[in-house]
Design an enzyme around this catalytic site. Structure first.
Site, PDB file in Angstrom:
ATOM      1  N   LEU A  26      -6.246   4.747  -2.454  1.00  0.00           N
ATOM      2  CA  LEU A  26      -6.894   3.523  -2.927  1.00  0.00           C
ATOM      3  C   LEU A  26      -5.870   2.401  -2.922  1.00  0.00           C
ATOM      4  CD1 LEU A  26      -8.999   4.732  -5.998  1.00  0.00           C
ATOM      5  CD2 LEU A  26      -9.909   3.557  -4.001  1.00  0.00           C
ATOM      6  N   SER A  27      -6.253   1.244  -2.397  1.00  0.00           N
ATOM      7  CA  SER A  27      -5.382   0.074  -2.445  1.00  0.00           C
ATOM      8  C   SER A  27      -5.347  -0.488  -3.862  1.00  0.00           C
ATOM      9  CB  SER A  27      -5.880  -0.997  -1.476  1.00  0.00           C
ATOM     10  OG  SER A  27      -5.808  -0.555  -0.144  1.00  0.00           O
ATOM     11  N   ALA A  28      -4.363  -1.346  -4.116  1.00  0.00           N
ATOM     12  CA  ALA A  28      -4.262  -2.008  -5.411  1.00  0.00           C
ATOM     13  C   ALA A  28      -5.470  -2.922  -5.621  1.00  0.00           C
ATOM     14  CB  ALA A  28      -2.966  -2.809  -5.486  1.00  0.00           C
ATOM     15  N   GLU A  77       0.834  -1.182   0.000  1.00  0.00           N
ATOM     16  CA  GLU A  77       0.000   0.000   0.000  1.00  0.00           C
ATOM     17  C   GLU A  77       0.871   1.235   0.000  1.00  0.00           C
ATOM     18  OE1 GLU A  77      -3.328  -0.541  -0.212  1.00  0.00           O
ATOM     19  OE2 GLU A  77      -2.463  -2.500  -0.437  1.00  0.00           O
TER      20      GLU A  77
END
Length: 440
Positions: A141-143, A43
């Site tokens: 935003l996370s992957a 992250e």
């Protein structure tokens, strides 16, 4: 060339000493079944802070470790990068399915229903369909590969209660709401007031403009501001809980106590995305999902007042009779639409041809490598790419030639629920109420 947009959003500085490219050998034997990629699932680090680790810091390691191409590639995976970038949201989901990150139909439907790019700032939308985390200021935003693992691990079902700790943009909460349905509970806690405002804007945009809203019965998220480590002890417990920041070992029991018996907690614990199931009042089952690197939870700061600021979560509201009637009417209309569609199919009428997206199976993947505080462009490709690229193109040409011109352009989607409601012999205010006052 490095990506200017990526360096701007992460506030990184390009270093001329960084290698211009990294092309580790990644040749793999042909396999009958696709093998799922395993990222280190990282992250973005808020406010540029180093992740809490034992041993030397990243800066110290960067001065002592050589920039070996393989180590560079592994560091790229720490930002996501487990699957190829997509041209659009659907192709990104196709890639996540192919890599076995999305494994169930419910999760797939939720991911397809909400366009990831809608949660990006306009100037960064070019990166929306890459399997990378994104951060700009407090917005994060996370992957996609991380979100898909979280959604699968939560084992969501209609009617459950869900608590999102570090709810951010509301992207994950909105996808969860599509599965929970109208009788679920969907709460989020976010530390930053500007992020809550951003999440509410995105939620309002989705409700008013997305046709996906009418395809599902939606459990609208409610967001509150505060530190998730200061939730009031008298709050209700939840069926599902997710924490989007690294949890220290001393806070593990605190997180567990937010769960009902039979509930599931998913959180980064000791650099592993961890699934904990509460099997009894004091019994737990723990499963490590994959290695990740999340920024740690921010500790409460009581320097100003000297006392805790308890976070009070929204009460579980009882729906009004009017709201229940709207849900029932919309559900009945959807059943009628489905029956009509099945009747037409039974009479031999074929469904209109679907637009088939042309995909190239093997392609070079342009990536942005994040190496400590440096950013540089890199091309990571398989040695077989050059040998097989022309062959793949030849394989796809016959498909292009056989495709009829009418199939090359997708037909505009039809919102059958909206059309049916507007055709009812009802006063306009009641029609708009049934449509949640949504724009076309």
């Amino acid at each position: 060339m490095r990506s200017a947009a990526a360096s701007a959003q992460l506030g990184s500085v390009y270093s001329p000493s960084a290698p211009a490219s990294a092309e580790p050998s990644r040749a793999e034997p042909n396999r009958a079944e696709p093998k799922r990629a395993e990222p280190n699932g990282a992250e973005a680090e808020p406010n540029g802070a180093e992740l809490s680790r034992t041993g030397p810091s990243r800066a110290e390691r960067s001065r002592t470790e050589p920039s070996h191409p393989l180590s560079v590639y592994r560091r790229l995976l720490k930002m996501g990068g487990a699957v190829s970038a997509g041209e659009d949201n659907d192709e990104l989901i196709d890639n996540l399915k192919e890599a076995q990150y999305i494994r169930t139909e419910l999760v797939e439907q939720a991911f397809r229903a909400i366009d990831r790019a809608d949660y990006y700032l306009e100037e960064f939308k070019d990166n929306a369909y890459k399997d990378l985390a994104w951060k700009h200021g407090n917005i994060h935003l996370s992957a996609p590969c991380i979100y898909s693992e979280v959604m699968e691990a939560l084992d969501l079902q209609p009617g459950l209660s869900f608590l999102n700790l570090g709810s951010g943009t509301g992207y994950l909460s909105s996808m969860v709401g599509l599965i929970l349905g109208p009788f679920g509970v969907n709460h989020g806690v976010e530390l930053h007031s500007d992020v809550i405002e951003y999440a509410k804007q995105k939620l309002d945009f989705f409700i008013k403009t997305s046709d996906s809203f009418d395809k599902f019965e939606f459990c609208e998220p409610s967001f509150v501001i505060g530190n998730c480590l200061e939730i009031s002890p008298d709050c209700t417990q939840y069926d599902r809980v997710y924490c989007g920041a690294g949890v220290q070992k001393e806070h593990e029991d605190y997180m567990k106590n937010l769960l009902k018996v039979g509930g599931i907690l998913v959180m980064p614990l000791e650099e592993k995305l961890t699934k904990i199931t509460r099997t009894g009042p004091s019994a737990w089952e723990t499963k490590k999902i994959l290695a990740v690197s999340f920024a740690p939870l921010i500790q409460p700061n009581h320097a100003d007042s000297g006392k805790s600021r308890l976070v009070h979560l929204p009460p579980v509201a009882v729906r009004s009779l009017q709201d229940l009637a709207r849900i029932a009417i919309r559900g009945t209309i959807k059943k009628i639409i489905h029956q009509e569609a099945m009747s037409k199919a039974g009479n031999g009428l074929k469904n209109p041809p679907r637009f088939k997206r042309r995909r190239v199976r093997r392609r070079r993947m342009e990536t942005i490598v994040f190496l400590d505080k440096e950013v540089f462009a890199s091309r990571i490709s398989s040695p077989s790419d050059d040998n097989n690229n022309s062959e793949d193109m030849e394989d796809e040409r016959p498909e292009e030639e056989d495709t009829k011109p009418s199939e090359l352009k997708p037909e505009p989607p039809v919102n059958f629920l909206r059309e049916k409601v507007l055709s009812l012999p009802l006063p306009d205010p009641l029609k708009y109420y049934l449509l949640y006052y949504r724009e076309k």
